[in-house]
Design an enzyme around this catalytic site. Structure first.
Site, mmCIF file in Angstrom:
data_model
loop_
_atom_site.group_PDB
_atom_site.id
_atom_site.type_symbol
_atom_site.label_atom_id
_atom_site.label_comp_id
_atom_site.label_asym_id
_atom_site.label_seq_id
_atom_site.Cartn_x
_atom_site.Cartn_y
_atom_site.Cartn_z
ATOM 1 N N VAL A 11 0.823 -1.208 0.000
ATOM 2 C CA VAL A 11 0.000 0.000 0.000
ATOM 3 C C VAL A 11 0.858 1.260 0.000
ATOM 4 O O VAL A 11 0.684 2.160 -0.828
ATOM 5 C CB VAL A 11 -0.954 -0.033 1.226
ATOM 6 C CG1 VAL A 11 -1.598 1.310 1.473
ATOM 7 C CG2 VAL A 11 -2.011 -1.101 1.010
ATOM 8 N N ASP A 30 10.449 3.327 6.063
ATOM 9 C CA ASP A 30 10.174 1.950 6.481
ATOM 10 C C ASP A 30 11.255 1.513 7.448
ATOM 11 O O ASP A 30 12.413 1.917 7.328
ATOM 12 C CB ASP A 30 10.125 1.009 5.275
ATOM 13 C CG ASP A 30 9.301 -0.243 5.565
ATOM 14 O OD1 ASP A 30 8.201 -0.382 4.996
ATOM 15 O OD2 ASP A 30 9.748 -1.067 6.394
ATOM 16 N N THR A 84 -1.976 -4.041 9.692
ATOM 17 C CA THR A 84 -2.964 -4.150 10.773
ATOM 18 C C THR A 84 -3.424 -5.613 10.796
ATOM 19 O O THR A 84 -4.505 -5.933 10.306
ATOM 20 C CB THR A 84 -4.158 -3.194 10.554
ATOM 21 O OG1 THR A 84 -4.569 -3.265 9.176
ATOM 22 C CG2 THR A 84 -3.805 -1.772 10.894
ATOM 23 N N CYS A 256 -6.326 -9.250 3.726
ATOM 24 C CA CYS A 256 -7.600 -8.500 3.765
ATOM 25 C C CYS A 256 -8.794 -9.392 4.065
ATOM 26 O O CYS A 256 -9.410 -9.261 5.116
ATOM 27 C CB CYS A 256 -7.821 -7.782 2.432
ATOM 28 S SG CYS A 256 -6.681 -6.428 2.171
ATOM 29 N N ARG A 324 0.784 -14.433 3.193
ATOM 30 C CA ARG A 324 -0.004 -14.156 4.391
ATOM 31 C C ARG A 324 -1.366 -14.856 4.331
ATOM 32 O O ARG A 324 -2.118 -14.669 3.388
ATOM 33 C CB ARG A 324 -0.197 -12.648 4.578
ATOM 34 C CG ARG A 324 1.046 -11.968 5.131
ATOM 35 C CD ARG A 324 0.858 -10.481 5.268
ATOM 36 N NE ARG A 324 0.883 -9.802 3.993
ATOM 37 C CZ ARG A 324 0.800 -8.473 3.856
ATOM 38 N NH1 ARG A 324 0.672 -7.716 4.932
ATOM 39 N NH2 ARG A 324 0.839 -7.915 2.671
HETATM 40 N N1 LIG Z 1 -1.810 -5.228 0.343
HETATM 41 C C1 LIG Z 1 -3.040 -4.924 -0.032
HETATM 42 O O1 LIG Z 1 -3.489 -5.365 -1.100
HETATM 43 C C2 LIG Z 1 -3.914 -4.029 0.809
HETATM 44 C C3 LIG Z 1 -5.075 -3.505 0.215
HETATM 45 C C4 LIG Z 1 -5.861 -2.640 0.951
HETATM 46 C C5 LIG Z 1 -5.531 -2.358 2.265
HETATM 47 N N2 LIG Z 1 -4.424 -2.912 2.839
HETATM 48 C C6 LIG Z 1 -4.095 -2.523 4.208
HETATM 49 O O2 LIG Z 1 -3.020 -1.607 4.174
HETATM 50 C C7 LIG Z 1 -2.182 -1.761 5.330
HETATM 51 C C8 LIG Z 1 -0.755 -2.054 4.890
HETATM 52 O O3 LIG Z 1 -0.750 -3.276 4.172
HETATM 53 P P1 LIG Z 1 0.446 -3.708 3.224
HETATM 54 O O4 LIG Z 1 -0.059 -4.865 2.431
HETATM 55 O O5 LIG Z 1 0.992 -2.532 2.515
HETATM 56 O O6 LIG Z 1 1.511 -4.229 4.304
HETATM 57 P P2 LIG Z 1 3.044 -4.644 4.024
HETATM 58 O O7 LIG Z 1 3.382 -5.624 5.074
HETATM 59 O O8 LIG Z 1 3.244 -4.982 2.584
HETATM 60 O O9 LIG Z 1 3.847 -3.302 4.296
HETATM 61 C C9 LIG Z 1 3.880 -2.658 5.513
HETATM 62 C C10 LIG Z 1 5.265 -2.057 5.711
HETATM 63 O O10 LIG Z 1 5.217 -1.255 6.884
HETATM 64 C C11 LIG Z 1 6.484 -1.336 7.502
HETATM 65 N N3 LIG Z 1 6.337 -0.888 8.879
HETATM 66 C C12 LIG Z 1 5.741 -1.501 9.904
HETATM 67 N N4 LIG Z 1 5.763 -0.733 11.006
HETATM 68 C C13 LIG Z 1 6.399 0.412 10.666
HETATM 69 C C14 LIG Z 1 6.752 1.592 11.359
HETATM 70 N N5 LIG Z 1 6.422 1.779 12.638
HETATM 71 N N6 LIG Z 1 7.419 2.553 10.698
HETATM 72 C C15 LIG Z 1 7.761 2.386 9.399
HETATM 73 N N7 LIG Z 1 7.458 1.294 8.686
HETATM 74 C C16 LIG Z 1 6.782 0.312 9.313
HETATM 75 C C17 LIG Z 1 6.890 -2.782 7.325
HETATM 76 O O11 LIG Z 1 8.297 -2.948 7.454
HETATM 77 C C18 LIG Z 1 6.370 -3.088 5.916
HETATM 78 O O12 LIG Z 1 7.382 -2.902 4.943
HETATM 79 C C19 LIG Z 1 -2.846 -2.855 6.152
HETATM 80 O O13 LIG Z 1 -3.738 -2.259 7.047
HETATM 81 C C20 LIG Z 1 -3.616 -3.646 5.113
HETATM 82 O O14 LIG Z 1 -4.697 -4.353 5.666
HETATM 83 C C21 LIG Z 1 -3.590 -3.730 2.119
#
Ligand SMILES: NC(=O)c1ccc[n+]([C@@H]2O[C@H](COP(=O)([O-])OP(=O)(O)OC[C@H]3O[C@@H](n4cnc5c(N)ncnc54)[C@H](O)[C@@H]3O)[C@@H](O)[C@H]2O)c1
Length: 404
Positions: A11, A30, A84, A256, A324
């Site tokens: 995201v 990150d 999350t 999700c 995941r």
């Molecule tokens: N991946 C999807 O398709 C998708 C779609 C819609 C919503 N979401 C939501 O978006 C959010 C993020 O999902 P994602 O898939 O991008 O996760 P992800 O795991 O791909 O990426 C999250 C990143 O955040 C970093 N991170 C964690 N804590 C941190 C901090 N305190 N400071 C800086 N970086 C930090 C991690 O190292 C990781 O690289 C979640 O709530 C998810 O449910 C994801």
């Protein structure tokens, strides 16, 4: 604008790059150093974001991936895009969101707009994020939510053409957030308040989880009676109104669909309510791996001991390396418990739990099409006449009839 995006995963990276390509100066923060190093070298695991897009932006100073929290200090807009997930009790785990919010409080030393894109239950912005910042910072922040809908690998719907639901805690925050997102999203829906926006995201994925569970239950009935559930779904889909097709599968994966409904369940539980649909859907989807393993066993005269089975694709969906909540892992476990010798081939995952991806083996007793990534060449099984069950839930045919 000076934008900072906390979290450079699926995201965060998507929003960071879209914003940088549309004229913003973007810090991509990150905590994961190897991920940041990869980004600095033009490497990303997010489909569609590659060297050709990353390096020119980095070179032009429009995008700067970093692990240095101090780089947040001059941000005018901060987007939070951290995981999350669920905790061990399958309740919301907001620890990443809390840590990210504290980073903002500690490092941002000007008034700024804080936007949460991470999925969470209604009230998270108002009752969780805002109080942390109010307590730990003297700056004047505006707060908004813009739940992300990105579907990594989807070539039709992307961050630009997928309508974005937005709402702020006050009119100024809503206007500022809409102004910012309008620079790279072509359609914006202004929700009446953040709770509606947060809840809409949970409803979208709960809707999918429940409908997938319904069709999975339907596939069990189809198996007993002896007809093809997928063919029945296809036939029902010819109705031009009042029906939306979902196809049976071994369960649901990703961060999700199996996760978000539990955020809604938790929110309901805080008000003493229980969520019967969500709980039942969870239960049905989670039981599919076991029931499919037993159905496969039936096809081998009730005995899987010593039978060699290879899964093609173990990520939770085609085109991504993401494991995941992948139901393929549950299926491997169930098949192994029944005595099968299980191997897997996934060119995008390559290694998992100290086991490694193997090339498609034409000599195994059974091949399972689970997550058909485009770069898996099924002609190897086809040419060898390997016995194959196609468990994939998509409409596409890989040369074998659908298992369900
Ligand atoms: N991946 C999807 O398709 C998708 C779609 C819609 C919503 N979401 C939501 O978006 C959010 C993020 O999902 P994602 O898939 O991008 O996760 P992800 O795991 O791909 O990426 C999250 C990143 O955040 C970093 N991170 C964690 N804590 C941190 C901090 N305190 N400071 C800086 N970086 C930090 C991690 O190292 C990781 O690289 C979640 O709530 C998810 O449910 C994801």
């Amino acid at each position: 604008m000076n934008l900072s995006v906390i979290g450079q995963g699926y995201v965060g990276l998507t929003v960071a790059i879209s914003a940088a390509e549309n004229g913003h100066m973007v810090i991509g923060l990150d905590l994961n150093k190897s991920l940041v190093d990869d980004l600095l070298n033009g490497r990303s695991y997010v489909p569609g974001i590659n060297e050709e897009r990353l390096l020119p932006l980095i070179k032009a100073g429009a995008y700067f991936p970093t692990t240095d929290e101090k780089s947040l200090q001059n941000s005018e807009v901060i987007v939070i895009a951290v995981p999350t997930p669920l905790d061990l009790m399958r309740n919301p785990d907001l620890s990443y969101l809390e840590a990210a919010t504290k980073l903002i409080a500690k490092n941002v030393n000007r008034s700024a707009l804080v936007v949460n894109e991470s999925t969470s239950y209604p009230g998270t912005l108002r009752n969780f994020i805002k109080p942390i910042l109010d307590e730990a910072s003297n700056q004047k922040f505006l707060f908004a939510v813009a739940p992300e809908r990105v579907d990594p690998g989807n070539l039709e719907w992307n961050i630009k053409n997928t309508p974005r639901v937005i709402s702020g805690l006050n009119d100024e925050a809503t206007s500022e957030a809409i102004k910012f997102y309008s620079t790279f999203c072509s359609s914006i829906y202004r929700a009446p308040n953040p709770e509606v926006a947060e809840a809409s995201k949970l409803l979208e994925n709960t809707f999918r989880q429940v409908n997938i569970a319904l069709v999975n239950e339907f596939s069990e009935i189809a198996n007993l009676i002896g007809f093809s559930a997928s063919e029945a779904v296809k036939a029902a889909s010819t109705k031009p109104f009042g029906f939306m097709p979902f196809f049976p599968s071994i369960g649901v994966g990703g961060h999700c669909i199996p996760v978000d409904p539990n955020y809604l369940r938790y929110a309901a539980s805080q008000f003493g309510s229980i969520t019967k649909f969500i709980d039942l859907a969870n239960q049905i989807n989670l039981s599919m791996a076991n029931s499919v393993a037993l159905r496969i066993q039936d096809q081998f005269n009730g005995e899987l001991k010593g039978i060699s089975i290879q899964l093609a694709g173990i990520a939770y969906k085609p085109g991504v390396p993401d494991l995941r909540e992948s139901p393929a892992l549950l299926l491997m476990e169930e098949l192994s418990k029944l005595g099968a010798k299980v191997t897997w081939c996934d060119p995008l995952v390559s290694e998992f739990n100290s086991s490694k991806s193997m090339p498609l083996d034409p000599n195994i007793d059974l091949g399972l099409i689970v997550t058909p990534h485009e770069n898996i060449d099924f002609s190897i099984w086809k040419n060898a006449g390997t016995r194959v069950f196609d468990l994939s839930p998509d409409r596409k045919s890989y040369g074998w009839p659908k298992f369900f």
